[in-house]
Scaffold this motif. Sequence first.
Motif, PDB file in Angstrom:
ATOM      1  N   ALA A  61      74.502  98.201 -25.436  1.00 43.95           N
ATOM      2  CA  ALA A  61      75.151  98.754 -26.632  1.00 43.95           C
ATOM      3  C   ALA A  61      74.170  98.790 -27.798  1.00 43.95           C
ATOM      4  CB  ALA A  61      76.383  97.924 -26.991  1.00 43.95           C
ATOM      5  N   ASP A  62      73.353  97.745 -27.908  1.00 38.17           N
ATOM      6  CA  ASP A  62      72.346  97.727 -28.982  1.00 38.17           C
ATOM      7  C   ASP A  62      71.328  98.853 -28.793  1.00 38.17           C
ATOM      8  OD1 ASP A  62      73.517  95.545 -30.190  1.00 38.17           O
ATOM      9  OD2 ASP A  62      72.164  94.079 -29.286  1.00 38.17           O
ATOM     10  N   ASP A  63      70.852  99.015 -27.548  1.00 38.88           N
ATOM     11  CA  ASP A  63      69.823 100.032 -27.272  1.00 38.88           C
ATOM     12  C   ASP A  63      70.358 101.440 -27.504  1.00 38.88           C
ATOM     13  OD1 ASP A  63      68.052  98.049 -26.611  1.00 38.88           O
ATOM     14  OD2 ASP A  63      68.298  98.270 -24.441  1.00 38.88           O
ATOM     15  N   ILE A  64      71.539 101.721 -26.941  1.00 37.57           N
ATOM     16  CA  ILE A  64      72.108 103.062 -27.074  1.00 37.57           C
ATOM     17  C   ILE A  64      72.508 103.324 -28.516  1.00 37.57           C
ATOM     18  CG2 ILE A  64      73.927 104.635 -26.302  1.00 37.57           C
ATOM     19  CD1 ILE A  64      74.017 103.025 -23.678  1.00 37.57           C
ATOM     20  N   GLY A  65      73.030 102.288 -29.194  1.00 40.03           N
ATOM     21  CA  GLY A  65      73.388 102.447 -30.593  1.00 40.03           C
ATOM     22  C   GLY A  65      72.176 102.793 -31.447  1.00 40.03           C
ATOM     23  N   GLN A  66      71.052 102.133 -31.167  1.00 39.28           N
ATOM     24  CA  GLN A  66      69.821 102.435 -31.907  1.00 39.28           C
ATOM     25  C   GLN A  66      69.375 103.864 -31.636  1.00 39.28           C
ATOM     26  OE1 GLN A  66      66.287 100.176 -30.763  1.00 39.28           O
ATOM     27  NE2 GLN A  66      65.632 100.109 -32.892  1.00 39.28           N
ATOM     28  N   ASP A  67      69.447 104.274 -30.356  1.00 36.25           N
ATOM     29  CA  ASP A  67      69.074 105.653 -30.010  1.00 36.25           C
ATOM     30  C   ASP A  67      69.994 106.654 -30.705  1.00 36.25           C
ATOM     31  OD1 ASP A  67      67.055 104.712 -28.411  1.00 36.25           O
ATOM     32  OD2 ASP A  67      68.127 104.996 -26.522  1.00 36.25           O
ATOM     33  N   ALA A  68      71.282 106.291 -30.806  1.00 37.36           N
ATOM     34  CA  ALA A  68      72.245 107.201 -31.449  1.00 37.36           C
ATOM     35  C   ALA A  68      71.900 107.405 -32.920  1.00 37.36           C
ATOM     36  CB  ALA A  68      73.662 106.644 -31.290  1.00 37.36           C
ATOM     37  N   PHE A  69      71.546 106.337 -33.606  1.00 38.92           N
ATOM     38  CA  PHE A  69      71.210 106.474 -35.023  1.00 38.92           C
ATOM     39  C   PHE A  69      69.875 107.198 -35.209  1.00 38.92           C
ATOM     40  CE2 PHE A  69      74.439 103.164 -35.765  1.00 38.92           C
ATOM     41  CZ  PHE A  69      75.098 103.745 -36.835  1.00 38.92           C
ATOM     42  N   LEU A  70      68.941 106.986 -34.299  1.00 36.71           N
ATOM     43  CA  LEU A  70      67.687 107.737 -34.371  1.00 36.71           C
ATOM     44  C   LEU A  70      67.950 109.228 -34.196  1.00 36.71           C
ATOM     45  CD1 LEU A  70      65.245 105.447 -32.341  1.00 36.71           C
ATOM     46  CD2 LEU A  70      65.167 105.936 -34.797  1.00 36.71           C
ATOM     47  N   THR A  71      68.826 109.553 -33.228  1.00 34.15           N
ATOM     48  CA  THR A  71      69.199 110.950 -33.012  1.00 34.15           C
ATOM     49  C   THR A  71      69.902 111.508 -34.236  1.00 34.15           C
ATOM     50  OG1 THR A  71      69.415 110.588 -30.620  1.00 34.15           O
ATOM     51  CG2 THR A  71      70.516 112.525 -31.545  1.00 34.15           C
ATOM     52  N   ALA A  72      70.802 110.710 -34.803  1.00 32.37           N
ATOM     53  CA  ALA A  72      71.531 111.154 -35.998  1.00 32.37           C
ATOM     54  C   ALA A  72      70.565 111.423 -37.154  1.00 32.37           C
ATOM     55  CB  ALA A  72      72.559 110.102 -36.402  1.00 32.37           C
ATOM     56  N   PHE A  73      69.558 110.569 -37.307  1.00 29.55           N
ATOM     57  CA  PHE A  73      68.587 110.766 -38.387  1.00 29.55           C
ATOM     58  C   PHE A  73      67.798 112.061 -38.169  1.00 29.55           C
ATOM     59  CE2 PHE A  73      64.447 109.992 -40.487  1.00 29.55           C
ATOM     60  CZ  PHE A  73      64.898 109.773 -41.778  1.00 29.55           C
ATOM     61  N   GLU A  74      67.435 112.306 -36.901  1.00 24.95           N
ATOM     62  CA  GLU A  74      66.669 113.519 -36.596  1.00 24.95           C
ATOM     63  C   GLU A  74      67.517 114.777 -36.767  1.00 24.95           C
ATOM     64  OE1 GLU A  74      65.461 112.728 -32.624  1.00 24.95           O
ATOM     65  OE2 GLU A  74      63.861 111.323 -33.195  1.00 24.95           O
ATOM     66  N   GLN A  75      68.833 114.653 -36.561  1.00 20.77           N
ATOM     67  CA  GLN A  75      69.717 115.813 -36.615  1.00 20.77           C
ATOM     68  C   GLN A  75      70.612 115.794 -37.856  1.00 20.77           C
ATOM     69  OE1 GLN A  75      71.876 115.808 -32.910  1.00 20.77           O
ATOM     70  NE2 GLN A  75      70.029 116.038 -31.660  1.00 20.77           N
ATOM     71  N   ILE A  76      70.240 115.013 -38.867  1.00 24.63           N
ATOM     72  CA  ILE A  76      71.114 114.813 -40.023  1.00 24.63           C
ATOM     73  C   ILE A  76      71.460 116.127 -40.723  1.00 24.63           C
ATOM     74  CG2 ILE A  76      69.226 114.448 -41.670  1.00 24.63           C
ATOM     75  CD1 ILE A  76      72.524 112.459 -41.501  1.00 24.63           C
ATOM     76  N   ALA A  77      70.568 117.104 -40.649  1.00 22.46           N
ATOM     77  CA  ALA A  77      70.846 118.392 -41.303  1.00 22.46           C
ATOM     78  C   ALA A  77      72.019 119.113 -40.643  1.00 22.46           C
ATOM     79  CB  ALA A  77      69.602 119.276 -41.262  1.00 22.46           C
ATOM     80  N   GLU A  78      72.357 118.731 -39.392  1.00 21.80           N
ATOM     81  CA  GLU A  78      73.466 119.379 -38.683  1.00 21.80           C
ATOM     82  C   GLU A  78      74.820 118.826 -39.102  1.00 21.80           C
ATOM     83  OE1 GLU A  78      72.840 119.250 -34.495  1.00 21.80           O
ATOM     84  OE2 GLU A  78      70.750 119.925 -34.627  1.00 21.80           O
TER      85      GLU A  78
END
Length: 203
Positions: A57-74
């Motif tokens: 959960a920690d690993d996937i959660g971190q990946d999710a926020f990294l993805t969110a940061f990269e796609q924040i304009a969406e």
Amino acid sequence: MAITPPPKRPPLASAHDLDLVALGAGGDRAAFGELVRRHGSAVRGLLRRMGADASGADDIGQDAFLTAFEQIAEFRGEGAFRGWVCRIAARLYVKRWRRASRADLLAEAAELDAAEMQSQAPGADARIDLDEAMKSLSEAERVCVSLCYGAGLSHAEAAAALNAPLGTVKSHVKRGLDKLRSRLSPSSDGTGGDGGQRRQVGV
């Protein structure tokens, strides 16, 4: 002529999510870090209910926020930021889950063993923690219920994410909710009838 100093930025802790998103879209990592602080536990909680262990959960959660940061304009602000990042996390979990082939969504989910269902003595405490109740579901049921009621996906969106027939997803969700209602809303005599108070199922 005196130079007027620029206005101070309000504390991030008191800023609205949408303001933090706007700052994050401009590259402000501190603002995005505040979003992670606010919503990280909700994302990890969803992943745990879907079946991830604590480290996963920690690993996937971190990946999710990294993805969110990269796609924040969406992110257009049409819904809550928390729901948006939870959907990203849920899809990342599903990708891992499918790659690992940990369950076959096309197969019928195994029902709870009758002996286990009868093991709860009459008069036992009716308040069963939702996380524990989720563990009673088959893996397919847990993932489908979490996608539809935790991440907020429609049945059709969950079916697309899982690459599974819509009818299969609906069946898993129905069976999963029926089991949760049975465990979370027992009657006063433990038979699941109308004698006890019912609790809303929320994932």
